[in-house]
Design a protein around this motif. Sequence first.
Motif, PDB file in Angstrom:
ATOM      1  N   ALA A  63      36.620  41.678  93.837  1.00 16.76           N
ATOM      2  CA  ALA A  63      37.105  40.333  93.532  1.00 16.76           C
ATOM      3  C   ALA A  63      38.194  40.453  92.469  1.00 16.76           C
ATOM      4  O   ALA A  63      37.955  41.061  91.426  1.00 16.76           O
ATOM      5  CB  ALA A  63      35.961  39.471  93.017  1.00 16.76           C
ATOM      6  N   THR A  64      39.362  39.936  92.765  1.00 14.70           N
ATOM      7  CA  THR A  64      40.476  40.056  91.818  1.00 14.70           C
ATOM      8  C   THR A  64      40.791  38.700  91.208  1.00 14.70           C
ATOM      9  O   THR A  64      41.143  37.759  91.930  1.00 14.70           O
ATOM     10  CB  THR A  64      41.728  40.598  92.529  1.00 14.70           C
ATOM     11  N   VAL A  65      40.664  38.615  89.906  1.00 11.43           N
ATOM     12  CA  VAL A  65      41.000  37.374  89.218  1.00 11.43           C
ATOM     13  C   VAL A  65      42.520  37.178  89.274  1.00 11.43           C
ATOM     14  O   VAL A  65      43.283  38.095  88.942  1.00 11.43           O
ATOM     15  CB  VAL A  65      40.520  37.404  87.747  1.00 11.43           C
ATOM     16  N   CYS A  98      38.113  40.382  79.978  1.00 14.31           N
ATOM     17  CA  CYS A  98      37.987  41.792  79.549  1.00 14.31           C
ATOM     18  C   CYS A  98      38.491  42.677  80.678  1.00 14.31           C
ATOM     19  O   CYS A  98      37.767  43.497  81.213  1.00 14.31           O
ATOM     20  CB  CYS A  98      36.554  42.111  79.161  1.00 14.31           C
ATOM     21  N   ALA A  99      39.755  42.483  81.033  1.00 17.05           N
ATOM     22  CA  ALA A  99      40.328  43.215  82.170  1.00 17.05           C
ATOM     23  C   ALA A  99      41.112  44.447  81.723  1.00 17.05           C
ATOM     24  O   ALA A  99      41.883  45.000  82.484  1.00 17.05           O
ATOM     25  CB  ALA A  99      41.205  42.283  83.000  1.00 17.05           C
ATOM     26  N   GLY A 100      40.900  44.882  80.480  1.00 13.94           N
ATOM     27  CA  GLY A 100      41.574  46.089  80.010  1.00 13.94           C
ATOM     28  C   GLY A 100      42.898  45.778  79.328  1.00 13.94           C
ATOM     29  O   GLY A 100      43.409  44.651  79.358  1.00 13.94           O
ATOM     30  N   GLN A 103      45.759  44.866  82.121  1.00 15.19           N
ATOM     31  CA  GLN A 103      45.590  43.719  83.021  1.00 15.19           C
ATOM     32  C   GLN A 103      45.267  42.424  82.275  1.00 15.19           C
ATOM     33  O   GLN A 103      45.588  41.339  82.764  1.00 15.19           O
ATOM     34  CB  GLN A 103      44.511  44.021  84.062  1.00 15.19           C
ATOM     35  N   ILE A 107      46.947  38.845  83.182  1.00 14.28           N
ATOM     36  CA  ILE A 107      46.224  37.647  83.636  1.00 14.28           C
ATOM     37  C   ILE A 107      46.547  36.454  82.725  1.00 14.28           C
ATOM     38  O   ILE A 107      46.736  35.334  83.204  1.00 14.28           O
ATOM     39  CB  ILE A 107      44.706  37.918  83.691  1.00 14.28           C
TER      40      ILE A 107
HETATM   41  C1  LIG Z   1      42.054  58.880  80.804  1.00 14.83           C
HETATM   42  C2  LIG Z   1      41.274  58.125  79.762  1.00 14.83           C
HETATM   43  C3  LIG Z   1      40.339  58.798  78.998  1.00 14.83           C
HETATM   44  C4  LIG Z   1      39.599  58.128  78.043  1.00 14.83           C
HETATM   45  N1  LIG Z   1      38.686  58.819  77.330  1.00 14.83           N
HETATM   46  C5  LIG Z   1      37.919  58.166  76.429  1.00 14.83           C
HETATM   47  C6  LIG Z   1      36.909  58.856  75.703  1.00 14.83           C
HETATM   48  O1  LIG Z   1      36.696  60.041  75.896  1.00 14.83           O
HETATM   49  N2  LIG Z   1      36.196  58.154  74.783  1.00 14.83           N
HETATM   50  C7  LIG Z   1      36.405  56.835  74.559  1.00 14.83           C
HETATM   51  O2  LIG Z   1      35.725  56.249  73.735  1.00 14.83           O
HETATM   52  N3  LIG Z   1      37.352  56.153  75.243  1.00 14.83           N
HETATM   53  C8  LIG Z   1      38.105  56.785  76.153  1.00 14.83           C
HETATM   54  N4  LIG Z   1      39.067  56.104  76.839  1.00 14.83           N
HETATM   55  C9  LIG Z   1      39.280  54.702  76.516  1.00 14.83           C
HETATM   56  C10 LIG Z   1      38.256  53.791  77.176  1.00 14.83           C
HETATM   57  O3  LIG Z   1      38.131  54.135  78.537  1.00 14.83           O
HETATM   58  C11 LIG Z   1      38.741  52.341  77.041  1.00 14.83           C
HETATM   59  O4  LIG Z   1      38.972  52.065  75.692  1.00 14.83           O
HETATM   60  C12 LIG Z   1      37.703  51.376  77.586  1.00 14.83           C
HETATM   61  O5  LIG Z   1      37.387  51.680  78.916  1.00 14.83           O
HETATM   62  C13 LIG Z   1      38.236  49.955  77.497  1.00 14.83           C
HETATM   63  O6  LIG Z   1      37.238  49.084  78.002  1.00 14.83           O
HETATM   64  P1  LIG Z   1      37.561  47.646  78.527  1.00 14.83           P
HETATM   65  O7  LIG Z   1      36.281  47.077  79.002  1.00 14.83           O
HETATM   66  O8  LIG Z   1      38.340  46.915  77.487  1.00 14.83           O
HETATM   67  O9  LIG Z   1      38.572  47.833  79.739  1.00 14.83           O
HETATM   68  P2  LIG Z   1      38.426  48.677  81.083  1.00 14.83           P
HETATM   69  O10 LIG Z   1      37.398  49.754  80.969  1.00 14.83           O
HETATM   70  O11 LIG Z   1      39.814  49.029  81.490  1.00 14.83           O
HETATM   71  O12 LIG Z   1      37.810  47.603  82.111  1.00 14.83           O
HETATM   72  C14 LIG Z   1      38.588  46.568  82.669  1.00 14.83           C
HETATM   73  C15 LIG Z   1      37.979  46.208  83.996  1.00 14.83           C
HETATM   74  O13 LIG Z   1      38.613  45.028  84.495  1.00 14.83           O
HETATM   75  C16 LIG Z   1      38.874  45.179  85.866  1.00 14.83           C
HETATM   76  N5  LIG Z   1      40.009  44.314  86.224  1.00 14.83           N
HETATM   77  C17 LIG Z   1      41.315  44.440  85.857  1.00 14.83           C
HETATM   78  N6  LIG Z   1      42.047  43.435  86.362  1.00 14.83           N
HETATM   79  C18 LIG Z   1      41.191  42.642  87.064  1.00 14.83           C
HETATM   80  C19 LIG Z   1      41.374  41.438  87.824  1.00 14.83           C
HETATM   81  N7  LIG Z   1      42.552  40.844  87.965  1.00 14.83           N
HETATM   82  N8  LIG Z   1      40.273  40.920  88.427  1.00 14.83           N
HETATM   83  C20 LIG Z   1      39.052  41.498  88.319  1.00 14.83           C
HETATM   84  N9  LIG Z   1      38.831  42.629  87.601  1.00 14.83           N
HETATM   85  C21 LIG Z   1      39.895  43.190  86.988  1.00 14.83           C
HETATM   86  C22 LIG Z   1      39.183  46.663  86.036  1.00 14.83           C
HETATM   87  O14 LIG Z   1      38.979  47.051  87.376  1.00 14.83           O
HETATM   88  C23 LIG Z   1      38.184  47.277  85.062  1.00 14.83           C
HETATM   89  O15 LIG Z   1      36.952  47.507  85.692  1.00 14.83           O
HETATM   90  C24 LIG Z   1      39.813  56.747  77.826  1.00 14.83           C
HETATM   91  C25 LIG Z   1      40.752  56.068  78.594  1.00 14.83           C
HETATM   92  C26 LIG Z   1      41.470  56.731  79.568  1.00 14.83           C
HETATM   93  C27 LIG Z   1      42.455  55.969  80.421  1.00 14.83           C
END
Ligand SMILES: Cc1cc2nc3c(=O)[nH]c(=O)nc-3n(C[C@H](O)[C@H](O)[C@H](O)COP(=O)(O)OP(=O)(O)OC[C@H]3O[C@@H](n4cnc5c(N)ncnc54)[C@H](O)[C@@H]3O)c2cc1C
Length: 290
Positions: A63-65, A98-100, A103, A107
């Motif tokens: 599901a994509t927001v 919380c889409a990262g 993203q 959004i």
């Molecule tokens: C290569 C790499 C290695 C890393 N290694 C580490 C590590 O060793 N230790 C550590 O602490 N941190 C690490 N990190 C950082 C860590 O992964 C991030 O800080 C953390 O995952 C951020 O969490 P978040 O929930 O904010 O976002 P994310 O984990 O990015 O989650 C966002 C979610 O939203 C979803 N999404 C996006 N857009 C939409 C949309 N339009 N509709 C619906 N869903 C959507 C995505 O699919 C995803 O599932 C690493 C990052 C990367 C890229």
Amino acid sequence: MCEAVIQAGVALGLPRRDDLNGIDQEGIGYFPTTIKHGRRVSAARAFLTPIKRRPNLTILTDATVTRILFKGTRAVGVACAVNDTLREFRGEREVMLCAGALQSPKILQLSGIGRADHLRSLKIPVICDSPGVGANLRDHFGLRLHYPVLRASGYNPRLRRLRLWMSALQYLISRTGVLSTAASKVGAFVRAIPGASRPDAELSIDIPGTGQIASLSTLQCAVRSLRPESQGSVVIRSADPTAPPAIHANFLSAEYDRQLTVHMVRYARRLLRQATLPKFIGEETFPVPD
Ligand SMILES: Cc1cc2nc3c(=O)[nH]c(=O)nc-3n(C[C@H](O)[C@H](O)[C@H](O)COP(=O)(O)OP(=O)(O)OC[C@H]3O[C@@H](n4cnc5c(N)ncnc54)[C@H](O)[C@@H]3O)c2cc1C
């Protein structure tokens, strides 16, 4: 070899840490990893799977927001593309985005929160003129130094040809061995810039690292800044939710980041020249000393 790297850090004055996520950040030790029975555990498996059956929880995948729904300036729900159908979900209390790092600002902009003139140029109705949205992207830029492994075998030979099959067999039978480990074993949080009041850099020592598996064993030491000052941006280029945003990392645009990078590389070199290591690794092969 990992122990020799840790001893090298101790010789440089770093405290050895059992928990690198502990209260005192500075130090060197083994990285904590989320591995159970030889398998990496995702956040979803660790936290969602155990509570999947709660009656007040619905998990919807694929599901994509596409945007946040508003009543005036209050967020009341989301519009979502589910299997090519547009659906709306409304929240009774709040909507948490919380889409990262990439993203989430996309959004917000699609929903009318961002730089007003930019949104208007894309014919998106403005809910809130907020120029900071997508304007403060920071990523911890890093570099990797490479060293050939001399004595200990490292991982590489066990990830190639016949020994890869043996590693796979070992993993299938006992969930142990090279396929059950993380690439990055040893980490350090250090003060790379002399006189810094707290750690400003992270070092991770990988054997062989996360890149292509080379025929020769390589130790890679990655250095990454902890508080980068260079600011990049994430800006949508279209009102179409399926279009990717323009991402500018803007790495090393701040003088602090350039200085820190030089100091991080020097620190890593000092670490890897300590007396515990010469029998394990040869001269730096990348980026090479000069
Ligand atoms: C290569 C790499 C290695 C890393 N290694 C580490 C590590 O060793 N230790 C550590 O602490 N941190 C690490 N990190 C950082 C860590 O992964 C991030 O800080 C953390 O995952 C951020 O969490 P978040 O929930 O904010 O976002 P994310 O984990 O990015 O989650 C966002 C979610 O939203 C979803 N999404 C996006 N857009 C939409 C949309 N339009 N509709 C619906 N869903 C959507 C995505 O699919 C995803 O599932 C690493 C990052 C990367 C890229």
